[in-house]
Write an enzyme that holds these catalytic residues in place. Sequence first.
Site, PDB file in Angstrom:
ATOM      1  N   SER A 172      -7.741  28.222   5.291  1.00 13.42           N
ATOM      2  CA  SER A 172      -8.512  27.704   6.425  1.00 13.42           C
ATOM      3  C   SER A 172      -8.305  28.639   7.607  1.00 13.42           C
ATOM      4  O   SER A 172      -7.315  29.387   7.646  1.00 13.42           O
ATOM      5  CB  SER A 172      -7.977  26.313   6.790  1.00 13.42           C
ATOM      6  OG  SER A 172      -8.480  25.874   8.027  1.00 13.42           O
ATOM      7  N   TYR A 186      -1.552  19.658   8.433  1.00 11.53           N
ATOM      8  CA  TYR A 186      -2.563  20.552   7.848  1.00 11.53           C
ATOM      9  C   TYR A 186      -2.293  22.002   8.233  1.00 11.53           C
ATOM     10  O   TYR A 186      -2.313  22.908   7.390  1.00 11.53           O
ATOM     11  CB  TYR A 186      -3.942  20.106   8.338  1.00 11.53           C
ATOM     12  CG  TYR A 186      -5.123  20.793   7.707  1.00 11.53           C
ATOM     13  CD1 TYR A 186      -5.677  20.306   6.527  1.00 11.53           C
ATOM     14  CD2 TYR A 186      -5.709  21.906   8.302  1.00 11.53           C
ATOM     15  CE1 TYR A 186      -6.790  20.917   5.954  1.00 11.53           C
ATOM     16  CE2 TYR A 186      -6.818  22.525   7.739  1.00 11.53           C
ATOM     17  CZ  TYR A 186      -7.358  22.024   6.569  1.00 11.53           C
ATOM     18  OH  TYR A 186      -8.458  22.644   6.015  1.00 11.53           O
TER      19      TYR A 186
HETATM   20  P1  NAD Z   1     -13.584  17.450   0.103  1.00  8.78           P
HETATM   21  O1  NAD Z   1     -12.935  16.208   0.635  1.00  8.78           O
HETATM   22  O2  NAD Z   1     -15.069  17.497   0.023  1.00  8.78           O
HETATM   23  O3  NAD Z   1     -13.007  17.787  -1.340  1.00  8.78           O
HETATM   24  C1  NAD Z   1     -11.641  17.711  -1.617  1.00  8.78           C
HETATM   25  C2  NAD Z   1     -11.429  17.743  -3.109  1.00  8.78           C
HETATM   26  O4  NAD Z   1     -10.025  17.588  -3.381  1.00  8.78           O
HETATM   27  C3  NAD Z   1     -12.131  16.599  -3.840  1.00  8.78           C
HETATM   28  O5  NAD Z   1     -12.608  17.054  -5.083  1.00  8.78           O
HETATM   29  C4  NAD Z   1     -11.008  15.585  -4.061  1.00  8.78           C
HETATM   30  O6  NAD Z   1     -11.215  14.698  -5.155  1.00  8.78           O
HETATM   31  C5  NAD Z   1      -9.854  16.534  -4.323  1.00  8.78           C
HETATM   32  N1  NAD Z   1      -8.557  15.899  -4.145  1.00  8.78           N
HETATM   33  C6  NAD Z   1      -8.120  15.140  -3.101  1.00  8.78           C
HETATM   34  N2  NAD Z   1      -6.857  14.728  -3.335  1.00  8.78           N
HETATM   35  C7  NAD Z   1      -6.495  15.246  -4.535  1.00  8.78           C
HETATM   36  C8  NAD Z   1      -5.310  15.174  -5.315  1.00  8.78           C
HETATM   37  N3  NAD Z   1      -4.224  14.488  -4.900  1.00  8.78           N
HETATM   38  N4  NAD Z   1      -5.277  15.821  -6.511  1.00  8.78           N
HETATM   39  C9  NAD Z   1      -6.367  16.515  -6.944  1.00  8.78           C
HETATM   40  N5  NAD Z   1      -7.506  16.621  -6.246  1.00  8.78           N
HETATM   41  C10 NAD Z   1      -7.561  15.992  -5.055  1.00  8.78           C
HETATM   42  O7  NAD Z   1     -13.004  18.645   0.999  1.00  8.78           O
HETATM   43  P2  NAD Z   1     -13.562  20.114   1.358  1.00  8.78           P
HETATM   44  O8  NAD Z   1     -14.001  20.094   2.761  1.00  8.78           O
HETATM   45  O9  NAD Z   1     -14.477  20.603   0.299  1.00  8.78           O
HETATM   46  O10 NAD Z   1     -12.192  20.938   1.352  1.00  8.78           O
HETATM   47  C11 NAD Z   1     -11.786  21.714   0.250  1.00  8.78           C
HETATM   48  C12 NAD Z   1     -10.710  22.690   0.717  1.00  8.78           C
HETATM   49  O11 NAD Z   1     -11.246  23.533   1.717  1.00  8.78           O
HETATM   50  C13 NAD Z   1      -9.479  22.016   1.330  1.00  8.78           C
HETATM   51  O12 NAD Z   1      -8.308  22.701   0.929  1.00  8.78           O
HETATM   52  C14 NAD Z   1      -9.711  22.198   2.816  1.00  8.78           C
HETATM   53  O13 NAD Z   1      -8.509  22.209   3.530  1.00  8.78           O
HETATM   54  C15 NAD Z   1     -10.398  23.552   2.836  1.00  8.78           C
HETATM   55  N6  NAD Z   1     -11.166  23.797   4.048  1.00  8.78           N
HETATM   56  C16 NAD Z   1     -12.208  22.977   4.393  1.00  8.78           C
HETATM   57  C17 NAD Z   1     -12.904  23.245   5.546  1.00  8.78           C
HETATM   58  C18 NAD Z   1     -14.049  22.398   5.971  1.00  8.78           C
HETATM   59  O14 NAD Z   1     -14.492  22.569   7.109  1.00  8.78           O
HETATM   60  N7  NAD Z   1     -14.566  21.531   5.133  1.00  8.78           N
HETATM   61  C19 NAD Z   1     -12.549  24.314   6.364  1.00  8.78           C
HETATM   62  C20 NAD Z   1     -11.481  25.120   5.991  1.00  8.78           C
HETATM   63  C21 NAD Z   1     -10.809  24.843   4.828  1.00  8.78           C
END
Ligand code: NAD
Length: 260
Positions: free
Chosen positions: A142, A155
Amino acid sequence: MLKGKTALVTGSTSGIGQGVARAFAAQGCNIMLNGFGDADEIEAARAAMEKEFSVKVAYHGADLTDVAQIEDLLQTAADTFGTVDILVNNAGIQHVAPIEDFPVEKYDKIIALNMNASWHTMRLAVPGMKKAGWGRIINIASAHALIASPFKSAYVTAKHGVAGMTKTVALEVAQHGITVNAICPGYVWTPLVEAQIPDTARSRGISEEAVINDVLLLNQPTKAFTTIEQVGGMAVFLAGPAADNITGSLQSMDGGWSAQ
Ligand code: NAD
């Protein structure tokens, strides 16, 4: 180039992970999906991906806060596909609260999932990659792996940890044909971002609309969310031959946020 390789993408039942899994499937990779959700919906998405891209797609519902389940996921991926060529550590959760109110169990869970799980999957995937003489590890970190924001102490801690382990493991495997890189997106419009808007509004005492315009996009000079497809494209690039000599890097995709 990537056709026939196996990609394990954690947290790929939603958001960025699902997009990255689809991007690798479009390259002809077999996919191991992981994550939570409604069983029927996951099965429908799995079958649809197989059909759309003519690849093999499997699913394992490991809870990545549990080391035994992580071990079972990696073992199942190896048993199903023979090897894990591409590992994408993506699963992650968020919680927004001032440190004095931050629930301890939320802190522990975020550290376990957003940081420790990536360490375990790398620990378990590297031996097979070394044996094959090729591997790609992509950690979805991130912008918060590079800079901080208030009320996200767990986080930001976890993501800085991921940055550190990305660089460290990259050095350890540098002469084995394995690269380890992190992608550092700014805000990507996914369920994770959507879900934190009410809490952020509450913590800051502002409206949800103000959270989007004045908090989320405040620091992104382009004033645009990064897209899931762009993250998928970067992951495919990092797995491809043009990126053979890119390792230990933290790739910002944040509309200029971290340039400030
Ligand atoms: P999301 O909530 O859409 O997806 C998260 C995924 O993780 C889902 O498939 C969920 O089922 C899975 N998950 C949650 N808990 C779990 C567990 N205990 N075991 C296995 N799987 C689990 O989130 P996203 O926005 O797609 O984020 C994905 C990654 O990207 C994360 O690591 C997040 O920190 C990172 N990220 C997101 C953003 C953003 O703006 N969305 C920005 C930077 C980084």
